[in-house]
Write an enzyme that holds these catalytic residues in place. Structure first.
Site, PDB file in Angstrom:
ATOM      1  N   GLY A 168       0.830  -1.196   0.000  1.00 46.23           N
ATOM      2  CA  GLY A 168       0.000   0.000   0.000  1.00 46.23           C
ATOM      3  C   GLY A 168       0.865   1.246   0.000  1.00 46.23           C
ATOM      4  O   GLY A 168       2.016   1.208   0.425  1.00 46.23           O
ATOM      5  N   PHE A 211       1.749   9.357   3.600  1.00 43.48           N
ATOM      6  CA  PHE A 211       2.883   9.276   4.523  1.00 43.48           C
ATOM      7  C   PHE A 211       4.041   8.481   3.943  1.00 43.48           C
ATOM      8  O   PHE A 211       5.157   8.599   4.398  1.00 43.48           O
ATOM      9  CB  PHE A 211       2.413   8.574   5.788  1.00 43.48           C
ATOM     10  CG  PHE A 211       1.671   7.326   5.433  1.00 43.48           C
ATOM     11  CD1 PHE A 211       0.296   7.352   5.311  1.00 43.48           C
ATOM     12  CD2 PHE A 211       2.347   6.176   5.118  1.00 43.48           C
ATOM     13  CE1 PHE A 211      -0.377   6.217   4.899  1.00 43.48           C
ATOM     14  CE2 PHE A 211       1.665   5.055   4.704  1.00 43.48           C
ATOM     15  CZ  PHE A 211       0.305   5.069   4.603  1.00 43.48           C
ATOM     16  N   GLY A 212       3.777   7.620   2.986  1.00 40.69           N
ATOM     17  CA  GLY A 212       4.832   6.746   2.473  1.00 40.69           C
ATOM     18  C   GLY A 212       4.272   5.380   2.102  1.00 40.69           C
ATOM     19  O   GLY A 212       3.103   5.261   1.725  1.00 40.69           O
ATOM     20  N   LYS A 213       5.101   4.355   2.229  1.00 38.31           N
ATOM     21  CA  LYS A 213       4.699   3.028   1.762  1.00 38.31           C
ATOM     22  C   LYS A 213       4.435   2.049   2.896  1.00 38.31           C
ATOM     23  O   LYS A 213       4.985   2.182   3.983  1.00 38.31           O
ATOM     24  CB  LYS A 213       5.802   2.458   0.874  1.00 38.31           C
ATOM     25  CG  LYS A 213       5.905   3.172  -0.461  1.00 38.31           C
ATOM     26  CD  LYS A 213       7.054   2.647  -1.287  1.00 38.31           C
ATOM     27  CE  LYS A 213       7.070   3.376  -2.629  1.00 38.31           C
ATOM     28  NZ  LYS A 213       8.354   3.228  -3.321  1.00 38.31           N
ATOM     29  N   VAL A 214       3.627   1.045   2.599  1.00 38.21           N
ATOM     30  CA  VAL A 214       3.379  -0.028   3.559  1.00 38.21           C
ATOM     31  C   VAL A 214       3.938  -1.324   2.971  1.00 38.21           C
ATOM     32  O   VAL A 214       3.641  -1.672   1.831  1.00 38.21           O
ATOM     33  CB  VAL A 214       1.879  -0.213   3.844  1.00 38.21           C
ATOM     34  CG1 VAL A 214       1.675  -1.261   4.935  1.00 38.21           C
ATOM     35  CG2 VAL A 214       1.238   1.093   4.263  1.00 38.21           C
ATOM     36  N   LYS A 228       4.722   0.231   8.059  1.00 38.51           N
ATOM     37  CA  LYS A 228       4.406   1.500   7.417  1.00 38.51           C
ATOM     38  C   LYS A 228       5.584   2.445   7.622  1.00 38.51           C
ATOM     39  O   LYS A 228       5.943   2.754   8.757  1.00 38.51           O
ATOM     40  CB  LYS A 228       3.149   2.044   8.103  1.00 38.51           C
ATOM     41  CG  LYS A 228       2.455   3.183   7.446  1.00 38.51           C
ATOM     42  CD  LYS A 228       1.130   3.366   8.185  1.00 38.51           C
ATOM     43  CE  LYS A 228       0.278   4.463   7.634  1.00 38.51           C
ATOM     44  NZ  LYS A 228      -0.995   4.551   8.364  1.00 38.51           N
ATOM     45  N   ASP A 268     -12.419   9.238   7.853  1.00 38.42           N
ATOM     46  CA  ASP A 268     -12.094   8.714   6.522  1.00 38.42           C
ATOM     47  C   ASP A 268     -12.612   7.277   6.392  1.00 38.42           C
ATOM     48  O   ASP A 268     -11.867   6.356   6.072  1.00 38.42           O
ATOM     49  CB  ASP A 268     -10.582   8.799   6.275  1.00 38.42           C
ATOM     50  CG  ASP A 268     -10.257   8.789   4.784  1.00 38.42           C
ATOM     51  OD1 ASP A 268     -11.204   8.935   3.967  1.00 38.42           O
ATOM     52  OD2 ASP A 268      -9.079   8.629   4.437  1.00 38.42           O
TER      53      ASP A 268
END
Ligand SMILES: *[C@@H]1O[C@H](CO)[C@@H](O)[C@H](O)[C@H]1NC(C)=O
Length: 838
Positions: free
Chosen positions: A529, A533-536, A550, A646
């Site tokens: 994902g 914020f960045g990648k998982v 994460k 969300d």
């Protein structure tokens, strides 16, 4: 308050945190009832509850911890007088009582206070009795939020509850030490403790193992937890209507799969116990009412009366069934079968014969193990057609389910069960007390006592108040000190409750090297994902378990803020339906969070846009109920509710057993406090799910989540994107389009075609109504998540009843009309052939 003043108060009243009291006189096998935090003896219906602060109480009080007392509680609980005080502990607290070795019922009472500043929702603690672990990381309000808050009809401050945990302990020493131990960095409370000797009265008989031989239960050094206790077919029996054992018997109907499969019968004339040894097993009131099978106007009744219970996987259970034939005067009038978890526990069961006549109270015990793969226990009674009875009918008067200890353990923490098979704690022991506005006053004195202490303690230890603006995520874990394990009184084994699960709670600190090893040095092929914020990454941490890792992108400022929010939220929240945090890594400017891995990905990926097999209607309902529970907990579980902001199908994740968990708290905000009825912030959220009222007025309330959840419900039905610009104009926005069909009550025309024929129409209709209510324009007219949850549960019941009826039809035709079925089958085959020829 000045720090210095605080210190003084602390040193005056609350010094040593171990609390022992010992009966002077000879130890006697008599009930011993403790009114925790009380300074006098309180009598309830002739039972004396000794205040642990009371003078001249025949107890030796070596030292004391915080006592919280309240002046008044207006409620209808019989326990009201002892719920006016409690002990609050931030460190180990021991109750030591001299006893005669033998079997005892031990009940722990928890009646949460609502505090202004000290949030009882944050409490988390464990209980150990003579080395037997009874409870681990109990969060009383969390437990309520998990299952039971929806019982509250009107919501708001109108009601309260108490939780009563009941155990039967086989004590083989002359002392009982009950240790209450707060989880790391947390605190706990207790209102009352009952210790009632029961001797061999309760579990003396042989127990029949389902599908096996008889066995005997040896309780010595062991423990049992009461999970459920029902007065089948009759009203609730309050503790003071039972014997000296003061048990509570709940109504059974809510556990029945199809409530109208059974009718209630009643007969209070001259019931006697089949054996005098049975007289303490249940009051006669239990035997005066029963449930028998509904008259279906057919010669042979061909269905089961079924009850379903949530239980903890990987434990053994003792199921006790209470019977009394109230109607028939001879044998063979009522013969039936008993099934436990789909296996036959008894054939040709004839209560008249077993009990030796009519109006004779009788019981039968069964033993069954529940594997780590299930969290339910089914009890079913149905016809025994082979028995040649003149009537096929079943009967049940009462039912109890007890969980047996395994390896010195009775505790079960659902939140950390990696298999996802965890369940809530038993519903039966949550006693609702309607208190009117009284609950506020309960707390007043309590606050006076406890706040002084708590605030002081916090100042002393630099605890960070997570409700105020975060002081930065790095600090969040620093205040988690090492809990002083409680002393071993009289050499009793004290178990560390803060083992691996506790480290899960506080978050393990990973080194960057460990994270690199887990993710194969941030291998792109492991990315599952990507967010602001960045990648998982999917990774395997050292203990071999999978995790979602994460990694924050240091460039993104907005991402950083959301990152902090998420840590703040998640370190505070623990729930089966919220994704939980395993740990973090903070090294070389890296900010990495490690979560439990959710094997089945997002809900959305199971609805459309992937090649995963479609979810059944029941699975979809289960997922919606799980997500609703998670949200309901967010809204009501914390002191001030938390708004997710969300809610969407990509933020509902599914574990390997399809248990739904809410994730992504990056945008979450704590909800309105007393003074403000809304939170005003820049509009954030996801297009297609966004509450139009919030958009217009920029006022955020919990009802914005309800709106988004309504969109999720429609997405679950239609299995399409919430915004699809490639569609004709009136279909682009799912919410608008689905509402158009819902208003015409014809949702079935746009339902996911893969569901056709496999859902109960009635359940779809109700489901559509819920979604419609969630999308009402004005937030205040939308239901709360608690109400949504309640209605979804009802929808599931409707659907299950429908499936059950279909199963029944099938089994009916298969056994009765075998020949016809063969013919039908050929017809179908012929039909198919014809179609394929065309
Ligand atoms: C009753 O339940 C048992 C166990 O689940 C099942 O095997 C049996 O077929 C059921 N009987 C009827 C008539 O539905």
């Amino acid at each position: 308050m000045e720090k210095k003043q605080c210190r003084e108060v602390v040193s005056l009243f609350f010094v040593v945190m171990i609390f022992v009291f010992i009966t002077t006189g000879e130890a006697q096998a008599q009930p011993f009832l403790i009114n925790c935090g009380g300074n006098s003896t309180v009598s309830i219906d002739g039972r004396k509850w000794i205040g642990d602060l009371a003078p001249n109480n025949n107890l030796t009080l070596s030292s004391t911890v915080m006592a919280a007392t309240a002046s008044s509680l207006s409620g209808d609980s019989i326990y009201e007088p002892i719920y006016k005080s409690a002990r609050v502990f931030t460190d180990g607290l021991n109750y030591t009582v001299e006893v005669i070795p033998g079997n005892y019922i031990v009940r722990l009472h928890f009646c949460p206070f609502t505090f202004d500043n000290m949030n009882i929702n944050d409490s988390s603690f464990g209980v150990v009795a003579n080395g037997l672990k009874l409870l681990t990381q109990l969060s009383v309000p969390g437990e309520i939020a998990h299952k039971n808050l929806y019982l509250q009809s009107s919501g708001g401050n109108g009601s309260s509850f108490s939780l009563i945990k009941e155990y039967v302990l086989g004590i083989n020493l002359d002392v009982l030490v009950i240790e209450l131990i707060p989880s790391e960095g947390s605190f706990g409370f207790v209102n009352a403790i009952e210790i009632v000797p029961v001797g061999d009265r309760l579990f003396a008989d042989a127990i029949r193992r389902v599908g096996g031989n008889d066995m005997n239960l040896n309780l010595s050094g062991q423990g049992i937890e009461t999970m459920y206790r029902l007065n089948v077919g009759g009203p609730e029996i309050k503790p003071n209507q039972d014997s000296d054992l003061w048990r509570m018997w709940e109504v059974d109907s809510s556990y029945m799969i199809t409530a109208n499969a059974g009718v209630e019968i009643r007969n209070s004339s001259n019931i006697t116990y089949a054996s005098m040894n049975d007289s303490s097993l249940a009051p006669l009131l239990v035997y005066e009412t029963a449930r028998s099978m509904s008259n279906t106007e057919v010669l042979e009744k061909r269905f089961n009366m079924s009850w379903k219970f949530e239980v903890h996987p990987d434990f053994d259970y003792l199921v006790r069934l209470h019977f009394c034939e109230l109607v028939y005067d001879s044998a063979k009038d009522r013969i039936f079968r008993i099934y436990i978890n789909n296996r036959t526990a008894a054939n040709t069961f004839d209560v008249y014969v077993k009990a030796g006549g009519k109006n004779r109270a009788y019981h039968q015990d069964y033993f069954d193990a529940v594997s780590s793969k299930t969290d339910t226990l089914w009890i079913q009674l149905g016809p025994d057609t082979a028995a040649g009875a003149s009537g096929t009918d079943a009967l049940l008067n009462g039912l109890e389910i007890f969980k047996l200890s395994r390896n010195g353990n009775l505790a079960y923490v659902e939140k950390y069960d990696s298999s996802g098979n965890s369940v809530g704690h038993s519903k039966s022991w949550i006693l609702w007390v309607v208190t009117g506005a009284g609950i506020a006053s309960v707390a007043i004195l309590a606050v006076a006592f406890t706040l002084v202490f708590y605030i002081c303690k916090n100042q002393g230890e630099k605890t960070i108040d997570m409700k105020n603006n975060s002081t930065g995520w790095r600090l969040l874990f620093l205040h988690r000190g090492i809990v002083n394990s409680s002393a071993n009184a009289k050499g009793m084994g004290s178990q560390n409750l803060n083992g691996s699960t506790a480290s899960t709670r506080s978050g393990k600190r990973f080194t960057l090297a460990e994270i690199r090893a887990a993710t194969n040095n941030f291998d792109e092929s492991l990315v599952i994902g990507v967010g602001g914020f960045g990648k998982v990454y999917k990774g395997e941490i050292e203990d071999g378990s999978l995790a979602a890792i994460k990694r924050a992108n240091p460039q993104s400022e907005q991402g950083l803020a959301e990152f902090e929010t998420e840590i703040e939220m998640l370190s505070k929240l623990r729930h089966r339906h919220l994704v939980s945090l395993i740990g973090f890594c903070e090294e070389q400017d890296e900010m990495i969070l490690v979560y439990e891995y959710m094997a089945n990905g997002t809900l959305r990926s199971h609805l459309f846009g992937s090649d995963r097999p479609p979810l059944t209607w029941k699975q979809r309902l289960d997922v919606c109920i799980g997500a609703a529970r998670g949200l309901h907990y967010l809204h009501t579980g914390a002191e001030r509710g938390i708004i997710h902001r969300d809610v969407k199908t990509t933020n509902i994740l599914l574990d390997e057993n399809f248990v739904a968990k809410m994730s992504d708290f990056g945008l979450s905000k704590t909800g309105p406090s007393m003074e403000h009825t809304h939170v005003s912030t820049a509009v954030k959220g996801s297009f297609g799910y966004l509450d139009p009222e919030y958009f217009r007025r920029q006022h955020l309330t919990e009802k914005s989540d309800v709106y988004s959840f309504g969109v999720v419900l429609f997405e679950v039905i239609c299995a399409r994107a919430v915004i699809n610009p490639t569609l004709p104009k009136d279909q682009i926005n799912l919410a608008e389009w689905a509402m158009k069909w819902q208003r015409q009550r014809s949702l079935q025309t746009i339902i996911d075609p893969r569901l056709k024929g496999n859902y109960s129409p009635e359940s779809l209709e109700k489901f559509g109504e819920i979604a419609e209510k969630c999308l009402v324009d004005e937030g205040k007219n939308r239901p709360t998540m608690g109400e949504v949850l309640w209605h979804l549960e009802y929808v599931l019941q409707l659907h299950e009843a429908w499936m059950h009826a279909i199963d029944r039809e099938n089994s009916f035709s298969s056994s009765q009309d075998l020949w016809e079925l063969v013919v039908e089958d050929t017809d179908i085959k012929n039909g198919k052939e014809i179609t394929s020829l065309e």
